[in-house]
Design a protein around this motif. Sequence first.
Motif, PDB file in Angstrom:
ATOM      1  N   LYS A  43     121.840  58.309 122.183  1.00 61.43           N
ATOM      2  CA  LYS A  43     121.731  58.562 123.619  1.00 61.43           C
ATOM      3  C   LYS A  43     120.326  59.310 123.912  1.00 61.43           C
ATOM      4  CE  LYS A  43     124.429  59.536 127.733  1.00 61.43           C
ATOM      5  NZ  LYS A  43     125.833  59.886 128.260  1.00 61.43           N
ATOM      6  N   LYS A  44     119.388  58.439 124.638  1.00 62.80           N
ATOM      7  CA  LYS A  44     118.027  58.832 125.144  1.00 62.80           C
ATOM      8  C   LYS A  44     117.889  59.851 126.202  1.00 62.80           C
ATOM      9  CE  LYS A  44     116.046  54.734 122.941  1.00 62.80           C
ATOM     10  NZ  LYS A  44     115.184  53.626 123.243  1.00 62.80           N
ATOM     11  N   ARG A  45     117.176  60.625 126.386  1.00 64.16           N
ATOM     12  CA  ARG A  45     117.130  61.713 127.413  1.00 64.16           C
ATOM     13  C   ARG A  45     116.570  61.080 128.762  1.00 64.16           C
ATOM     14  NH1 ARG A  45     117.646  66.937 125.099  1.00 64.16           N
ATOM     15  NH2 ARG A  45     117.360  66.911 122.942  1.00 64.16           N
ATOM     16  N   ASP A  46     117.326  61.237 129.689  1.00 62.85           N
ATOM     17  CA  ASP A  46     117.075  60.741 131.007  1.00 62.85           C
ATOM     18  C   ASP A  46     116.281  59.219 130.913  1.00 62.85           C
ATOM     19  OD1 ASP A  46     116.533  61.137 133.805  1.00 62.85           O
ATOM     20  OD2 ASP A  46     114.360  62.118 133.542  1.00 62.85           O
ATOM     21  N   ALA A  47     116.820  58.434 130.447  1.00 57.18           N
ATOM     22  CA  ALA A  47     116.305  56.998 130.013  1.00 57.18           C
ATOM     23  C   ALA A  47     115.972  56.272 131.194  1.00 57.18           C
ATOM     24  CB  ALA A  47     117.269  56.589 128.987  1.00 57.18           C
ATOM     25  N   VAL A 191     110.585  51.706 124.200  1.00 55.32           N
ATOM     26  CA  VAL A 191     110.979  53.077 123.761  1.00 55.32           C
ATOM     27  C   VAL A 191     112.014  53.785 124.726  1.00 55.32           C
ATOM     28  CG1 VAL A 191     110.096  55.433 123.041  1.00 55.32           C
ATOM     29  CG2 VAL A 191     108.807  53.379 122.370  1.00 55.32           C
ATOM     30  N   THR A 192     111.858  53.554 126.018  1.00 54.28           N
ATOM     31  CA  THR A 192     112.592  54.417 126.921  1.00 54.28           C
ATOM     32  C   THR A 192     113.827  53.887 127.372  1.00 54.28           C
ATOM     33  OG1 THR A 192     111.366  53.556 128.780  1.00 54.28           O
ATOM     34  CG2 THR A 192     110.405  55.798 128.115  1.00 54.28           C
ATOM     35  N   ILE A 193     113.747  52.696 127.330  1.00 57.74           N
ATOM     36  CA  ILE A 193     115.025  51.945 127.867  1.00 57.74           C
ATOM     37  C   ILE A 193     116.348  52.315 126.749  1.00 57.74           C
ATOM     38  CG2 ILE A 193     114.653  49.589 126.616  1.00 57.74           C
ATOM     39  CD1 ILE A 193     115.635  48.635 129.519  1.00 57.74           C
ATOM     40  N   ASP A 194     117.564  52.650 127.315  1.00 56.42           N
ATOM     41  CA  ASP A 194     118.502  52.953 126.457  1.00 56.42           C
ATOM     42  C   ASP A 194     119.597  51.756 126.624  1.00 56.42           C
ATOM     43  OD1 ASP A 194     120.723  54.037 125.155  1.00 56.42           O
ATOM     44  OD2 ASP A 194     120.690  56.099 125.841  1.00 56.42           O
ATOM     45  N   GLN A 195     119.581  50.894 125.723  1.00 57.54           N
ATOM     46  CA  GLN A 195     120.023  49.497 125.906  1.00 57.54           C
ATOM     47  C   GLN A 195     121.791  49.638 125.746  1.00 57.54           C
ATOM     48  OE1 GLN A 195     118.457  46.251 123.768  1.00 57.54           O
ATOM     49  NE2 GLN A 195     116.440  46.943 123.906  1.00 57.54           N
ATOM     50  N   HIS A 196     121.981  50.839 124.704  1.00 58.27           N
ATOM     51  CA  HIS A 196     123.585  50.851 124.383  1.00 58.27           C
ATOM     52  C   HIS A 196     124.006  51.550 125.811  1.00 58.27           C
ATOM     53  CE1 HIS A 196     126.862  53.183 122.652  1.00 58.27           C
ATOM     54  NE2 HIS A 196     126.803  52.085 122.222  1.00 58.27           N
ATOM     55  N   ASN A 197     123.450  52.539 126.309  1.00 56.98           N
ATOM     56  CA  ASN A 197     124.097  53.149 127.540  1.00 56.98           C
ATOM     57  C   ASN A 197     124.036  52.009 128.765  1.00 56.98           C
ATOM     58  OD1 ASN A 197     124.825  55.404 129.008  1.00 56.98           O
ATOM     59  ND2 ASN A 197     122.947  55.170 129.972  1.00 56.98           N
ATOM     60  N   ILE A 198     123.050  51.214 128.855  1.00 58.52           N
ATOM     61  CA  ILE A 198     123.162  50.253 129.870  1.00 58.52           C
ATOM     62  C   ILE A 198     124.247  49.523 129.460  1.00 58.52           C
ATOM     63  CG2 ILE A 198     121.963  48.266 130.748  1.00 58.52           C
ATOM     64  CD1 ILE A 198     119.173  49.648 130.505  1.00 58.52           C
ATOM     65  N   TRP A 199     124.456  48.842 128.360  1.00 53.26           N
ATOM     66  CA  TRP A 199     125.437  47.979 128.319  1.00 53.26           C
ATOM     67  C   TRP A 199     126.937  48.565 128.475  1.00 53.26           C
ATOM     68  CZ3 TRP A 199     126.304  43.080 127.630  1.00 53.26           C
ATOM     69  CH2 TRP A 199     127.278  42.498 127.184  1.00 53.26           C
ATOM     70  N   HIS A 200     127.013  49.958 127.811  1.00 50.95           N
ATOM     71  CA  HIS A 200     128.070  50.660 128.548  1.00 50.95           C
ATOM     72  C   HIS A 200     128.326  50.878 130.128  1.00 50.95           C
ATOM     73  CE1 HIS A 200     131.152  53.759 127.887  1.00 50.95           C
ATOM     74  NE2 HIS A 200     130.440  54.659 128.699  1.00 50.95           N
ATOM     75  N   GLU A 201     127.351  51.048 130.628  1.00 49.50           N
ATOM     76  CA  GLU A 201     127.610  51.262 132.311  1.00 49.50           C
ATOM     77  C   GLU A 201     127.851  49.792 132.631  1.00 49.50           C
ATOM     78  OE1 GLU A 201     127.359  53.545 134.212  1.00 49.50           O
ATOM     79  OE2 GLU A 201     126.706  55.182 132.646  1.00 49.50           O
TER      80      GLU A 201
END
Length: 208
Positions: A43-47, A191-201
């Motif tokens: 989980k990236k910081r402030d992605a 690097v910055t985009i958090d694909q896992h978090n976006i998919w979860h959202e």
Amino acid sequence: MKNHSVVNNMIACHQCDSLLPMPYLLEGQNALCGCCGAMLFSKKRDAINRTLAVAIAGLLFFLPAALLPIIGIGAAGLYNDASLVDCITLLIDSRNYVLAFAVFMFTIAIPVVRLITALYISWCIKFQKIKPSLLVFFRSYHLLDTWTMLHVFLLGVVVSMYKLSSMADMTIDGGLVSLILLLLCSTLVSVTIDQHNIWHELEKSLEQ
């Protein structure tokens, strides 16, 4: 996105195929497989905010990178320079239509559409404007992620400069600097985009 599959709060390890409960992570934490130790996701910081900032910066560098001269060449009292758009125009004038199309697609169209897609996805997630059509943008980002060839074009420019440096006077113009900054932003988006978090959202919002 890496080859993880998530079903009903479970996640499959891409290394050993173990099916594991989905862990809850705080920003900066990594999820590791309990069987083989492979990293499942992080989980990236402030992605979202970082992706927004990098995508906007990349789009701001696009016009100077495309329109300003990249390098200038002087020899025998003559001087000439060319921008990225000039290169495409010259290829069209010389009837190298396929090459002109390839240069346009890989150095202008795909990088810009990819940055716009990352910007739109991040903006929708940040302000909770999630619609089913956002899935199309998210899948498009994945598709375009492997087709950005700015680094190949920049490498070609550097090699050309090296070969011509012994035969002519060369100057670096604003287009090359902007192109390097555009390439930097294009890489940072990955690097910055958090694909896992976006998919979860996306899953959470579309299930409601």
